[in-house]
Scaffold this motif. Structure first.
Motif, PDB file in Angstrom:
ATOM      1  N   LYS A   1     -20.845 -10.136  -0.327  1.00 49.33           N
ATOM      2  CA  LYS A   1     -19.849 -10.333   0.728  1.00 49.33           C
ATOM      3  C   LYS A   1     -19.087 -11.609   0.439  1.00 49.33           C
ATOM      4  O   LYS A   1     -19.663 -12.605   0.002  1.00 49.33           O
TER       5      LYS A   1
ATOM      6  N   GLN B   1      -4.430  -5.901  -1.535  1.00 48.60           N
ATOM      7  CA  GLN B   1      -5.768  -5.419  -1.262  1.00 48.60           C
ATOM      8  C   GLN B   1      -6.757  -6.130  -2.170  1.00 48.60           C
ATOM      9  O   GLN B   1      -6.450  -6.429  -3.321  1.00 48.60           O
ATOM     10  N   VAL B   2      -7.935  -6.405  -1.632  1.00 49.63           N
ATOM     11  CA  VAL B   2      -8.958  -7.078  -2.424  1.00 49.63           C
ATOM     12  C   VAL B   2     -10.213  -6.202  -2.446  1.00 49.63           C
ATOM     13  O   VAL B   2     -10.436  -5.387  -1.545  1.00 49.63           O
ATOM     14  N   GLN B   3     -11.013  -6.382  -3.476  1.00 45.07           N
ATOM     15  CA  GLN B   3     -12.264  -5.652  -3.558  1.00 45.07           C
ATOM     16  C   GLN B   3     -13.309  -6.468  -4.291  1.00 45.07           C
ATOM     17  O   GLN B   3     -12.986  -7.383  -5.047  1.00 45.07           O
TER      18      GLN B   3
ATOM     19  N   THR C   1     -15.042  -9.278   3.242  1.00 40.28           N
ATOM     20  CA  THR C   1     -14.968  -8.167   2.293  1.00 40.28           C
ATOM     21  C   THR C   1     -16.354  -7.881   1.726  1.00 40.28           C
ATOM     22  O   THR C   1     -17.068  -8.811   1.349  1.00 40.28           O
ATOM     23  N   TRP C   2     -16.703  -6.603   1.655  1.00 34.69           N
ATOM     24  CA  TRP C   2     -18.013  -6.187   1.164  1.00 34.69           C
ATOM     25  C   TRP C   2     -17.884  -5.379  -0.118  1.00 34.69           C
ATOM     26  O   TRP C   2     -16.926  -4.620  -0.294  1.00 34.69           O
TER      27      TRP C   2
ATOM     28  N   THR D   1      -6.062 -13.561   1.943  1.00 33.37           N
ATOM     29  CA  THR D   1      -5.067 -12.734   1.282  1.00 33.37           C
ATOM     30  C   THR D   1      -3.885 -12.552   2.231  1.00 33.37           C
ATOM     31  O   THR D   1      -3.954 -12.942   3.402  1.00 33.37           O
TER      32      THR D   1
ATOM     33  N   ALA E   1     -14.663 -10.505  -7.597  1.00 33.01           N
ATOM     34  CA  ALA E   1     -13.591 -10.221  -6.649  1.00 33.01           C
ATOM     35  C   ALA E   1     -12.284 -10.037  -7.404  1.00 33.01           C
ATOM     36  O   ALA E   1     -12.015 -10.754  -8.373  1.00 33.01           O
TER      37      ALA E   1
ATOM     38  N   ASP F   1     -15.604 -14.018   2.016  1.00 34.77           N
ATOM     39  CA  ASP F   1     -14.507 -14.258   2.954  1.00 34.77           C
ATOM     40  C   ASP F   1     -13.288 -14.623   2.121  1.00 34.77           C
ATOM     41  O   ASP F   1     -13.218 -15.721   1.579  1.00 34.77           O
TER      42      ASP F   1
ATOM     43  N   ARG G   1      -1.605 -10.271   4.436  1.00 37.86           N
ATOM     44  CA  ARG G   1      -1.579  -8.994   5.127  1.00 37.86           C
ATOM     45  C   ARG G   1      -0.485  -9.036   6.192  1.00 37.86           C
ATOM     46  O   ARG G   1      -0.474  -9.915   7.049  1.00 37.86           O
TER      47      ARG G   1
ATOM     48  N   LEU H   1     -10.320 -12.247   5.289  1.00 44.07           N
ATOM     49  CA  LEU H   1     -11.009 -10.985   5.558  1.00 44.07           C
ATOM     50  C   LEU H   1     -12.434 -11.034   5.039  1.00 44.07           C
ATOM     51  O   LEU H   1     -12.667 -11.464   3.905  1.00 44.07           O
TER      52      LEU H   1
END
Length: 123
Positions: A96, A1-3, A112-113, A101, A24, A98, A103, A110
């Motif tokens: 944001k 998981q990324v954030q 990601t925000w 990763t 990130a 891209d 999955r 993905l």
């Protein structure tokens, strides 16, 4: 998981400056394009600035010459330096990215925000 986690927002007077950061983290293979968006009350979210993986940048006309986007790939971080701020820059600013990763056993990219950070410019 990324954030993505943003920081650096706040209250500033017109003409002032702020610097936003977005880091990130997680299972990152590669970070492609990164960007900053903003959403003011009652308005749609709009692109403020973007930067490619090799450093090419693009800006909304409303911020050209006042905002500067940059990134530090070693730190998985993107910045937005905001100078000569105006009351109309008041908004929630979102990062944001891209991010590639793993999955389900395969590499996926993905969009990601981050959670957003409030920027308020007083007149």
């Amino acid at each position: 998981q990324v954030q993505l986690v943003e920081s650096g927002g706040g209250l500033v007077q017109a003409g002032g400056s702020l610097r936003l950061s977005c880091v990130a983290s997680g299972s990152i293979i590669r970070i492609n394009a990164m960007g900053w968006y903003r959403q003011a009350p009652g308005k749609q979210r709009e692109l403020v600035a973007s930067i490619s993986s090799v450093g090419s940048t693009d800006y909304a006309d409303s911020v050209k010459g006042r905002f500067t986007i940059s990134r530090d790939n070693a730190k998985n971080t993107v910045y937005l330096q905001m100078d000569s701020l105006k009351p109309e820059d008041t908004a929630v600013y979102y990062c944001k990215a891209d991010i590639s990763t793993v999955r389900g056993g395969s590499v996926r990219t993905l969009a990601t925000w981050g959670q957003g950070t409030q920027v308020t410019v007083s007149s």
